[in-house]
Design a protein around this motif. Structure first.
Motif, PDB file in Angstrom:
ATOM      1  N   GLU A 114      44.050  37.572  35.114  1.00  0.00           N
ATOM      2  CA  GLU A 114      43.590  38.897  35.562  1.00  0.00           C
ATOM      3  C   GLU A 114      42.084  38.920  35.863  1.00  0.00           C
ATOM      4  N   ASP A 115      41.316  38.135  35.076  1.00  0.00           N
ATOM      5  CA  ASP A 115      39.861  38.128  35.287  1.00  0.00           C
ATOM      6  C   ASP A 115      39.479  37.415  36.587  1.00  0.00           C
ATOM      7  N   LEU A 116      40.425  36.671  37.166  1.00  0.00           N
ATOM      8  CA  LEU A 116      40.174  36.058  38.474  1.00  0.00           C
ATOM      9  C   LEU A 116      40.740  36.942  39.593  1.00  0.00           C
ATOM     10  N   TRP A 117      41.785  37.685  39.266  1.00  0.00           N
ATOM     11  CA  TRP A 117      42.443  38.546  40.258  1.00  0.00           C
ATOM     12  C   TRP A 117      41.633  39.817  40.526  1.00  0.00           C
ATOM     13  N   ASP A 118      41.345  40.573  39.463  1.00  0.00           N
ATOM     14  CA  ASP A 118      40.788  41.918  39.634  1.00  0.00           C
ATOM     15  C   ASP A 118      39.443  41.948  40.381  1.00  0.00           C
ATOM     16  N   PRO A 119      38.468  41.101  40.016  1.00  0.00           N
ATOM     17  CA  PRO A 119      37.178  41.201  40.717  1.00  0.00           C
ATOM     18  C   PRO A 119      37.281  40.855  42.198  1.00  0.00           C
ATOM     19  N   VAL A 120      38.163  39.926  42.549  1.00  0.00           N
ATOM     20  CA  VAL A 120      38.304  39.537  43.956  1.00  0.00           C
ATOM     21  C   VAL A 120      38.919  40.689  44.755  1.00  0.00           C
ATOM     22  N   ILE A 121      39.928  41.319  44.188  1.00  0.00           N
ATOM     23  CA  ILE A 121      40.523  42.484  44.854  1.00  0.00           C
ATOM     24  C   ILE A 121      39.492  43.617  44.918  1.00  0.00           C
ATOM     25  N   ALA A 122      38.716  43.759  43.848  1.00  0.00           N
ATOM     26  CA  ALA A 122      37.746  44.867  43.780  1.00  0.00           C
ATOM     27  C   ALA A 122      36.653  44.722  44.835  1.00  0.00           C
ATOM     28  N   VAL A 123      36.091  43.539  44.964  1.00  0.00           N
ATOM     29  CA  VAL A 123      34.982  43.369  45.913  1.00  0.00           C
ATOM     30  C   VAL A 123      35.499  43.440  47.350  1.00  0.00           C
ATOM     31  N   HIS A 124      36.572  42.716  47.629  1.00  0.00           N
ATOM     32  CA  HIS A 124      37.031  42.653  49.028  1.00  0.00           C
ATOM     33  C   HIS A 124      37.804  43.912  49.431  1.00  0.00           C
ATOM     34  N   LEU A 125      38.924  44.153  48.768  1.00  0.00           N
ATOM     35  CA  LEU A 125      39.829  45.210  49.257  1.00  0.00           C
ATOM     36  C   LEU A 125      39.315  46.598  48.895  1.00  0.00           C
ATOM     37  N   LYS A 126      39.025  46.798  47.590  1.00  0.00           N
ATOM     38  CA  LYS A 126      38.504  48.116  47.215  1.00  0.00           C
ATOM     39  C   LYS A 126      37.124  48.329  47.832  1.00  0.00           C
ATOM     40  N   GLY A 127      36.345  47.246  47.896  1.00  0.00           N
ATOM     41  CA  GLY A 127      35.004  47.355  48.476  1.00  0.00           C
ATOM     42  C   GLY A 127      35.049  47.796  49.924  1.00  0.00           C
ATOM     43  N   THR A 128      35.998  47.277  50.665  1.00  0.00           N
ATOM     44  CA  THR A 128      36.122  47.662  52.075  1.00  0.00           C
ATOM     45  C   THR A 128      36.512  49.139  52.188  1.00  0.00           C
ATOM     46  N   TYR A 129      37.411  49.558  51.303  1.00  0.00           N
ATOM     47  CA  TYR A 129      37.782  50.981  51.248  1.00  0.00           C
ATOM     48  C   TYR A 129      36.586  51.846  50.836  1.00  0.00           C
ATOM     49  N   ALA A 130      35.890  51.392  49.776  1.00  0.00           N
ATOM     50  CA  ALA A 130      34.832  52.221  49.178  1.00  0.00           C
ATOM     51  C   ALA A 130      33.691  52.486  50.152  1.00  0.00           C
ATOM     52  N   VAL A 131      33.423  51.543  51.046  1.00  0.00           N
ATOM     53  CA  VAL A 131      32.354  51.744  52.037  1.00  0.00           C
ATOM     54  C   VAL A 131      32.911  52.422  53.293  1.00  0.00           C
ATOM     55  N   SER A 132      34.124  52.015  53.695  1.00  0.00           N
ATOM     56  CA  SER A 132      34.681  52.562  54.952  1.00  0.00           C
ATOM     57  C   SER A 132      34.948  54.062  54.865  1.00  0.00           C
ATOM     58  N   ARG A 133      35.386  54.513  53.700  1.00  0.00           N
ATOM     59  CA  ARG A 133      35.776  55.924  53.600  1.00  0.00           C
ATOM     60  C   ARG A 133      34.595  56.864  53.880  1.00  0.00           C
ATOM     61  N   PRO A 134      33.467  56.711  53.156  1.00  0.00           N
ATOM     62  CA  PRO A 134      32.336  57.593  53.490  1.00  0.00           C
ATOM     63  C   PRO A 134      31.757  57.314  54.883  1.00  0.00           C
ATOM     64  N   ALA A 135      31.848  56.069  55.344  1.00  0.00           N
ATOM     65  CA  ALA A 135      31.358  55.754  56.693  1.00  0.00           C
ATOM     66  C   ALA A 135      32.201  56.493  57.724  1.00  0.00           C
ATOM     67  N   PHE A 136      33.504  56.419  57.571  1.00  0.00           N
ATOM     68  CA  PHE A 136      34.442  57.084  58.489  1.00  0.00           C
ATOM     69  C   PHE A 136      34.224  58.596  58.434  1.00  0.00           C
TER      70      PHE A 136
END
Ligand SMILES: NC(=O)c1ccc[n+]([C@@H]2O[C@H](COP(=O)([O-])OP(=O)(O)OC[C@H]3O[C@@H](n4cnc5c(N)ncnc54)[C@H](O)[C@@H]3O)[C@@H](O)[C@H]2O)c1
Length: 285
Positions: A114-136
């Protein structure tokens, strides 16, 4: 006259590698740029070195461009909002959002804890969402369109051994972007995914990347002209495209569905044996 005169861009994870090249290329064409980078190690640990983003911003400013550094993490909603606000507060608006930040924690699936899974999903996938949403949201509210360029990978689109966490995130980013592009159409917000290939600190110890000649052959700067093209009016109304880009090659990538077979009788219910018999027609070439 630059292709992006008067435009405001942000690039996440821009303290080095591809992001730095995107910033330099966007700034060279006249865009004012927010240079975001958390400043951590390759695996996302040890954040806090502000110098990565600062150095790139200084490089742009020294060359006569306009850039400001930002150190927020893309991996939280608050971080994403802060990065977008840095553009709005610093330059008055946001026209171009390049989601590029990334980390790697490669292991084969059984070792992918989990410690290898969660941060990678967080930075890439959630990160893309987290920036795109307010940008959009900002682009939609402003009513003057915009461009969002997200960084996927052949690891997600084609698969790669030992990268199930990263591949899942990167395939997710491509799917996310396709949905965003559909939502963006009526607001003039154009959305793209890139599957780049470049020698950076993220890839320099991967198998096959040790050849010295690769430094030039797949230099990260070879990816950025496509970012500028997509961000500029040269790409017209183009949207919802995914591109392989690296080493001088640029090629559209697409999810394809074969013609397949259609059962018209028995309510469309195939038997497993019938499926076996027709499999050559079901498969793509
Ligand atoms: N290099 C390649 O061949 C390749 C291939 C496919 C995809 N990509 C993708 O391209 C992007 C750029 O990678 P790169 O090769 O330039 O590697 P890189 O390590 O040089 O750049 C990634 C940057 O993201 C920053 N970062 C990490 N976590 C962050 C966070 N939470 N918030 C803000 N910044 C953060 C890092 O500090 C780093 O500077 C990544 O998304 C990567 O997955 C690269």
């Amino acid at each position: 006259m630059g292709l992006l005169d008067g435009k405001v861009a942000l690039v996440t994870g821009a303290g080095g590698g591809l992001g730095r090249e995107h910033v330099l290329a966007l700034a060279k064409e006249g865009a004012s740029v927010v240079v975001n980078d958390l400043g951590g190690a390759r695996d996302g640990s040890g954040a806090g070195s502000v110098s990565m983003a600062d150095l790139v911003a200084e490089e742009v400013n020294a060359a006569g461009g306009k850039a400001i550094a930002n150190y927020d993490s893309v991996a939280s909603v608050e971080g994403g909002e802060a990065i977008v606000n840095a553009a709005i507060d610093g330059f008055g608006k946001l026209d171009i959002c390049v989601n590029n930040a990334g980390i790697l924690r490669d292991k084969t699936i059984v070792k992918t804890t989990e410690d290898l899974w969660d941060p990678v999903i967080a930075v890439h996938l959630k990160g893309t969402y987290a920036v795109s949403r307010p940008a959009f949201a900002h682009m939609k509210e402003r009513g003057e369109g915009g461009v969002i360029i997200n960084t996927s990978s052949t690891s997600g689109l084609n698969g790669n051994f030992g990268q199930s966490n990263y591949g899942a995130a990167k395939a997710g980013i491509a799917g996310f972007t396709r949905c965003l592009a559909l939502e963006g159409k009526r607001h003039g917000i154009r959305c793209f995914s890139l599957a780049p290939v470049a020698l950076t600190r993220l890839t320099d110890d991967l198998p096959g990347m040790q050849d010295d000649s690769l430094k030039e052959r797949i230099a990260p700067g070879l990816v950025s002209p496509l970012v500028v093209f997509l961000a500029s009016e040269l790409s017209g109304e183009m949207t919802n495209k995914t591109f392989y880009v690296g080493g001088g090659r640029i090629a559209e990538m697409r999810v394809v569905t074969a013609d397949g077979v259609q059962k018209k009788d028995e309510g469309g219910l195939w038997s497993p044996e019938e499926i076996a018999a027709r499999m050559p027609e079901i498969l793509l070439d």
